[in-house]
Design a protein around this motif. Structure first.
Motif, PDB file in Angstrom:
ATOM      1  N   ARG A  27       6.127   0.130  27.890  1.00  0.00           N
ATOM      2  CA  ARG A  27       5.304   1.183  27.267  1.00  0.00           C
ATOM      3  C   ARG A  27       5.966   1.689  25.985  1.00  0.00           C
ATOM      4  O   ARG A  27       5.299   1.916  24.977  1.00  0.00           O
ATOM      5  N   PRO A  75      -0.629   6.173  33.271  1.00  0.00           N
ATOM      6  CA  PRO A  75      -2.006   6.058  33.765  1.00  0.00           C
ATOM      7  C   PRO A  75      -2.476   7.266  34.582  1.00  0.00           C
ATOM      8  O   PRO A  75      -3.610   7.707  34.441  1.00  0.00           O
ATOM      9  N   SER A  78      -3.902  10.189  32.321  1.00  0.00           N
ATOM     10  CA  SER A  78      -4.958   9.972  31.335  1.00  0.00           C
ATOM     11  C   SER A  78      -6.053  11.036  31.443  1.00  0.00           C
ATOM     12  O   SER A  78      -6.615  11.443  30.428  1.00  0.00           O
ATOM     13  N   HIS A 146      -0.939  -4.153  29.599  1.00  0.00           N
ATOM     14  CA  HIS A 146      -2.169  -4.205  30.400  1.00  0.00           C
ATOM     15  C   HIS A 146      -2.045  -5.247  31.518  1.00  0.00           C
ATOM     16  O   HIS A 146      -2.386  -4.977  32.674  1.00  0.00           O
ATOM     17  N   GLU A 150      -0.750  -1.941  34.174  1.00  0.00           N
ATOM     18  CA  GLU A 150      -1.039  -0.604  33.644  1.00  0.00           C
ATOM     19  C   GLU A 150      -2.308  -0.696  32.805  1.00  0.00           C
ATOM     20  O   GLU A 150      -2.320  -1.322  31.757  1.00  0.00           O
ATOM     21  N   GLU A 151      -3.349  -0.095  33.285  1.00  0.00           N
ATOM     22  CA  GLU A 151      -4.662  -0.181  32.648  1.00  0.00           C
ATOM     23  C   GLU A 151      -4.629   0.401  31.239  1.00  0.00           C
ATOM     24  O   GLU A 151      -4.273   1.555  31.035  1.00  0.00           O
ATOM     25  N   ILE A 152      -4.992  -0.429  30.272  1.00  0.00           N
ATOM     26  CA  ILE A 152      -5.139  -0.007  28.880  1.00  0.00           C
ATOM     27  C   ILE A 152      -6.618  -0.169  28.550  1.00  0.00           C
ATOM     28  O   ILE A 152      -7.182  -1.253  28.739  1.00  0.00           O
TER      29      ILE A 152
END
Length: 175
Positions: A27, A75, A78, A146, A150-152
């Motif tokens: 990150r 995440p 967010s 991603h 880790e959702e981008i």
């Protein structure tokens, strides 16, 4: 408040909402590459990019600050980011970038051979090419983050892809 806090001496750095993370994390690599992209665009601006390119650079740099804010959230945070009403890179920004690049390209620019960065003797154009390569690296880093689970958001991933294309175009047409 001083910039020199010594909080990073332990090898960790701050993210948004009080979270800390290792400076060697993927990150932070992503954030660093986006920050470097922003600085590379600043070089193009300072090197005398034309008025049109400066207008594009200005908007993109502001969008990159928003993108860095989004990426500086884990995440689970967010939702807090959205609730705090911080700016985000959204579909309208992706659409603007695409339409801007298409409009400039539509003036007759065609890909006929590999472009040689700096060939034209323009520092601004060479810096736009450099920014394009940094944008590609930032895109690869975002995709790696991603793919690590880790959702981008898709719009973030697409923005960096479109940006590198737009920078290639700007480097061919800027004065």
């Amino acid at each position: 408040m001083s910039i020199i806090t010594r909080r990073g001496d332990s090898g960790e750095t701050d993210l948004m909402f009080g979270k800390r993370i290792s400076k060697t994390s993927l990150r932070i690599e992503v954030l660093g590459s986006v920050d470097e992209l922003n600085a590379a665009l600043g070089l193009a601006r300072a090197a005398g990019a034309g008025e049109e390119a400066v207008a594009v650079i200005d908007r993109v740099q502001n969008l990159l600050f928003s993108l860095m804010g989004q990426l500086a959230c884990l995440p689970g945070d967010s939702g807090k980011y959205v609730e705090s009403k911080y700016p985000v890179v959204g579909q309208e920004d992706l659409d603007w970038l695409f339409e801007t690049a298409r409009e400039i390209e539509g003036r007759g620019l065609r890909f006929t051979h590999w472009a040689v960065p700096g060939e034209e003797g323009s520092m601004a154009r060479a810096h736009l090419d450099f920014a394009r390569t940094v944008s590609r690296r930032a895109e690869r880093n975002v995709l790696a983050l991603h793919e690590s689970g880790e959702e981008i958001p898709e719009v973030v991933r697409l923005f960096l892809n479109r940006l590198s294309d737009a920078l290639w175009i700007l480097a061919r047409v800027d004065k």
